[in-house]
Design a protein around this motif. Structure first.
Motif, short mmCIF file in Angstrom:
data_model
loop_
_atom_site.label_atom_id
_atom_site.label_comp_id
_atom_site.label_asym_id
_atom_site.label_seq_id
_atom_site.Cartn_x
_atom_site.Cartn_y
_atom_site.Cartn_z
N SER A 1 0.83 -1.20 0.00
CA SER A 1 0.00 0.00 0.00
C SER A 1 0.88 1.26 0.00
CB SER A 1 -0.89 0.03 1.25
OG SER A 1 -1.74 -1.08 1.27
N ASP A 2 0.30 2.35 -0.48
CA ASP A 2 1.01 3.63 -0.48
C ASP A 2 1.03 4.29 0.88
OD1 ASP A 2 1.65 3.50 -3.18
OD2 ASP A 2 -0.22 4.49 -3.78
N SER A 3 0.04 4.00 1.71
CA SER A 3 -0.03 4.56 3.06
C SER A 3 -0.85 3.61 3.93
CB SER A 3 -0.65 5.95 3.04
OG SER A 3 -1.96 5.90 2.55
N PRO A 4 -0.71 3.73 5.25
CA PRO A 4 -1.44 2.83 6.14
C PRO A 4 -2.95 3.03 6.05
CG PRO A 4 0.30 3.98 7.33
CD PRO A 4 0.20 4.61 5.99
N THR A 5 -3.65 1.94 6.13
CA THR A 5 -5.11 1.98 6.18
C THR A 5 -5.54 1.76 7.64
OG1 THR A 5 -5.33 -0.41 5.87
CG2 THR A 5 -5.26 0.96 3.87
N ALA A 6 -6.82 1.85 7.88
CA ALA A 6 -7.34 1.59 9.22
C ALA A 6 -6.99 0.17 9.68
CB ALA A 6 -8.85 1.80 9.25
N THR A 7 -6.95 -0.76 8.75
CA THR A 7 -6.59 -2.15 9.07
C THR A 7 -5.15 -2.24 9.56
OG1 THR A 7 -8.15 -2.95 7.43
CG2 THR A 7 -6.45 -4.50 8.15
N HIS A 8 -4.23 -1.51 8.90
CA HIS A 8 -2.83 -1.52 9.31
C HIS A 8 -2.66 -0.90 10.70
CE1 HIS A 8 -2.22 -1.40 4.77
NE2 HIS A 8 -1.89 -2.62 5.16
N VAL A 9 -3.36 0.20 10.94
CA VAL A 9 -3.28 0.86 12.25
C VAL A 9 -3.87 -0.05 13.33
CG1 VAL A 9 -4.02 2.85 13.61
CG2 VAL A 9 -3.28 3.17 11.24
N ALA A 10 -4.99 -0.69 13.03
CA ALA A 10 -5.61 -1.61 14.00
C ALA A 10 -4.67 -2.76 14.33
CB ALA A 10 -6.93 -2.13 13.46
N ALA A 11 -4.00 -3.30 13.33
CA ALA A 11 -3.06 -4.39 13.56
C ALA A 11 -1.88 -3.90 14.40
CB ALA A 11 -2.56 -4.96 12.24
N ALA A 12 -1.38 -2.70 14.12
CA ALA A 12 -0.27 -2.14 14.90
C ALA A 12 -0.69 -1.93 16.35
CB ALA A 12 0.19 -0.84 14.28
N LEU A 13 -1.91 -1.44 16.56
CA LEU A 13 -2.41 -1.25 17.93
C LEU A 13 -2.56 -2.60 18.63
CD1 LEU A 13 -5.07 1.52 17.29
CD2 LEU A 13 -2.94 1.76 18.59
N ASP A 14 -2.99 -3.61 17.90
CA ASP A 14 -3.12 -4.95 18.49
C ASP A 14 -1.75 -5.47 18.89
OD1 ASP A 14 -4.61 -7.33 19.18
OD2 ASP A 14 -3.67 -8.26 17.44
N PHE A 15 -0.76 -5.31 18.03
CA PHE A 15 0.61 -5.72 18.37
C PHE A 15 1.08 -5.00 19.63
CE2 PHE A 15 1.55 -6.67 13.67
CZ PHE A 15 1.24 -8.00 13.83
N ARG A 16 0.82 -3.68 19.69
CA ARG A 16 1.25 -2.88 20.84
C ARG A 16 0.58 -3.39 22.12
NH1 ARG A 16 -1.38 2.68 21.66
NH2 ARG A 16 -2.94 1.18 22.33
N ASP A 17 -0.73 -3.62 22.04
CA ASP A 17 -1.48 -4.05 23.23
C ASP A 17 -1.04 -5.43 23.72
OD1 ASP A 17 -2.81 -1.65 23.14
OD2 ASP A 17 -4.62 -2.49 22.21
N ARG A 18 -0.63 -6.28 22.78
CA ARG A 18 -0.16 -7.62 23.16
C ARG A 18 1.31 -7.64 23.54
NH1 ARG A 18 -1.09 -11.81 18.99
NH2 ARG A 18 -0.85 -10.16 17.46
N GLY A 19 1.98 -6.48 23.38
CA GLY A 19 3.39 -6.41 23.72
C GLY A 19 4.31 -7.03 22.69
N VAL A 20 3.81 -7.20 21.46
CA VAL A 20 4.60 -7.82 20.39
C VAL A 20 5.54 -6.80 19.77
CG1 VAL A 20 4.48 -9.00 18.16
CG2 VAL A 20 2.80 -9.51 19.93
N ALA A 21 5.05 -5.59 19.60
CA ALA A 21 5.86 -4.55 18.95
C ALA A 21 5.98 -3.35 19.84
CB ALA A 21 5.23 -4.14 17.63
#
Length: 53
Positions: free
Chosen positions: A33-53
């Motif tokens: 993708s050319d820029s993050p979508t809501a799906t990408h941001v949601a996945a990043a937030l999920d990673f953050r909340d689970r302590g993965v990233a």
């Protein structure tokens, strides 16, 4: 204590938002993708909340 919590104590909340957006941009790049979508941001937030990233 999560990595983001430790960083927040040292540098403030902006570093965690920046890191989360960085993960979203990386996911976007990997997805072709050319820029993050809501799906990408949601996945990043999920990673953050689970302590993965």
């Amino acid at each position: 204590m999560s990595r983001c919590s430790r960083l927040r104590r040292l540098t403030g909340p902006d570093i965690c938002q920046s890191a989360t957006l960085g993960v979203a941009w990386t996911l976007s790049d990997l997805d072709g993708s050319d820029s993050p979508t809501a799906t990408h941001v949601a996945a990043a937030l999920d990673f953050r909340d689970r302590g993965v990233a």
